[in-house]
Each structure stands twice: as structure tokens, then as C-alpha cells.
Design a protein around this motif. Structure first.
Motif: not given
Length: 247
Positions: A10-18, A70-80
Motif C-alpha cells: 500500500k505504502y509503496l504504491m502510494f509513494l510510486f503514485n505520489f 491522484f487516483l493511485g494515491c487516494c486509492g492506496a492510502i484510503r484502501e478504496n
């Protein structure tokens, strides 16, 4: 263990998308600045068709990467799951479009030969007819790259003259040397050029000039394209794994 793995992903995906988000924001901001800048840079870009087109491509790419990040960050951190699914579909569409473009480029590579461009030029070119898109595009290319025809001025010997260009013998004025390589650039000696005096003409063909200009970038673009496709593939895998792992 599974929870730790999911959290790490989750955090790797957030960092990658950030980083994708930041890159998109920078490209978007730069594209907007180039197009609306009031200090004069806009006129330089507008005078050069390649820069003008490049500015809008940069703007579109920036907007796309901005939204994707934006979509990747929100989806990863919110687990949406909904955002992650939308992110996956968006990446998949881009991936398929790029793959299709690569396949089409390979299939139609024979249409990029010197002979093909020469044939098309002699068939469709109408000299200084600004209402004809084909002719005006060729004129812009010849002015921008300081070149003439596909192979040289001899390409225009079989092309008919326009009724009002009595001075013009074979070489169009787009092949004449200019002090500045833009539509507004002053001619070195237009009359002498149109009368056929070679030292006032751009004698080198555009095919060779453009090929030499972009040769080093073709391999770089190919490597980048492969890298981008690989990143997109991993992004889809991460997104789907995270999607399946969320309860």
C-alpha cells in the motif's frame, strides 16, 4: 505476515503514485506557463510549429499523469476499491493504447521511407497555398529545419507553379535561406533564391536533416517506452493485488 505485506504494498504504491502526481503537476504547470506566459516566450513557441505542438502534448501528458497519480494515491492510502479499480482500468487503457501504437508503428514502418515521402510530396504539394494543410505543414517543416523537399530542391522540378508565382521557377520560397528559421524570419535574398542561385537556398533534403536530428532520440524514446510499459504493468499488478487484499 499477509497484513504486513499488504501494508508494505500500500505504502509503496502510494509513494510510486505520489512521484507520478508530482511529475504530472510539474508538466502541467510548465505547459500552462509556456502557453499563457505574457513575457514573450509564448510568441517564440507560437512561431515554431514543433514547439507549439510540443507544449500542448506536454500539457495533455501532465494532466493525464496528474489525474493518474491522484487516483493511485487516494486509492492506496484510503484502501478504496472503487478508486483502485478505476486506476487499474485507466492504466490498462493507456497500456493498450501504447501497445497498439507500437504495433501500428511496426506494421507501417515501410511508409516512412524516403521514396514514400518523395512520392507524396510530388503528388500533393501546392507550394505557397496556405489553405492546403499538406503544403503549409511541409512549408513549416522546411522553414523550421532549414531544409528543402525530401532529398533537396530537385524534388520540386516536376511540381506545377501557382499562377501568381511567376518569379518562382522550381524552388518554393520555403526553401530560401532566412536569417531566423521561422515564418517571420527575413529572407537572406529571396529573389536570388527563387531565380535558382544555390547559395541562397537550403540545399539539404529534410529526410536526412530530420533523421540526423532525431536519430539519437529514437533509441532513447524506445528505451523509455519499454520502461514506461514495464512500470505500467507493475502498477496494474500492484493495484490488483491491493484491490484483492482489501477486505
Amino acid at each position: 505476515m499477509e497484513g504486513d505485506c499488504l501494508s508494505c504494498m500500500k505504502y509503496l504504491m502510494f509513494l510510486f503514485n505520489f512521484f507520478i502526481f508530482l511529475g504530472g503537476a510539474c508538466l502541467l504547470g510548465l505547459g500552462i506557463w509556456v502557453i499563457v506566459d505574457p513575457t514573450g516566450f509564448r510568441e517564440i513557441v507560437a512561431a515554431n510549429p514543433l514547439l507549439f505542438t510540443g507544449a500542448y502534448i506536454m500539457l495533455a501528458m501532465g494532466a493525464m499523469l496528474f489525474l493518474l497519480g491522484f487516483l493511485g494515491c487516494c486509492g492506496a492510502i484510503r484502501e478504496n476499491k472503487c478508486l483502485l479499480l478505476f486506476f487499474f482500468m485507466f492504466i490498462l487503457l493507456i497500456f493498450l493504447a501504447e501497445l497498439s501504437a507500437a504495433i501500428l508503428a511496426f506494421i507501417f514502418r515501410e511508409n516512412l521511407t524516403r521514396e514514400f515521402f518523395t512520392k507524396e510530396l510530388k503528388k500533393h504539394y501546392r507550394r505557397n497555398n496556405d489553405t492546403d494543410v499538406f503544403s503549409s505543414t511541409w512549408n513549416s517543416v522546411m522553414i523550421t529545419f532549414a531544409c528543402c523537399g525530401v532529398n533537396g530542391p530537385e524534388d520540386f522540378e516536376d511540381i506545377r507553379h501557382l499562377p501568381y508565382s511567376s518569379l518562382e521557377k522550381a524552388t518554393p520560397e520555403a526553401c530560401c535561406q532566412r536569417e531566423l528559421q521561422s515564418q517571420e524570419g527575413m529572407f537572406v535574398n529571396k529573389e536570388a533564391c527563387l531565380e535558382g542561385i544555390e547559395r541562397f537556398q537550403n540545399r539539404q533534403g529534410c529526410y536526412t536533416v530530420i533523421l540526423n536530428s532525431f536519430e539519437m532520440y529514437v533509441y532513447l524514446a524506445g528505451a523509455l517506452a519499454i520502461g514506461v510499459l514495464a512500470i505500467e504493468l507493475f502498477a496494474m499488478i500492484f493495484a490488483m493485488c491491493l484491490f484483492r487484499g482489501i477486505q
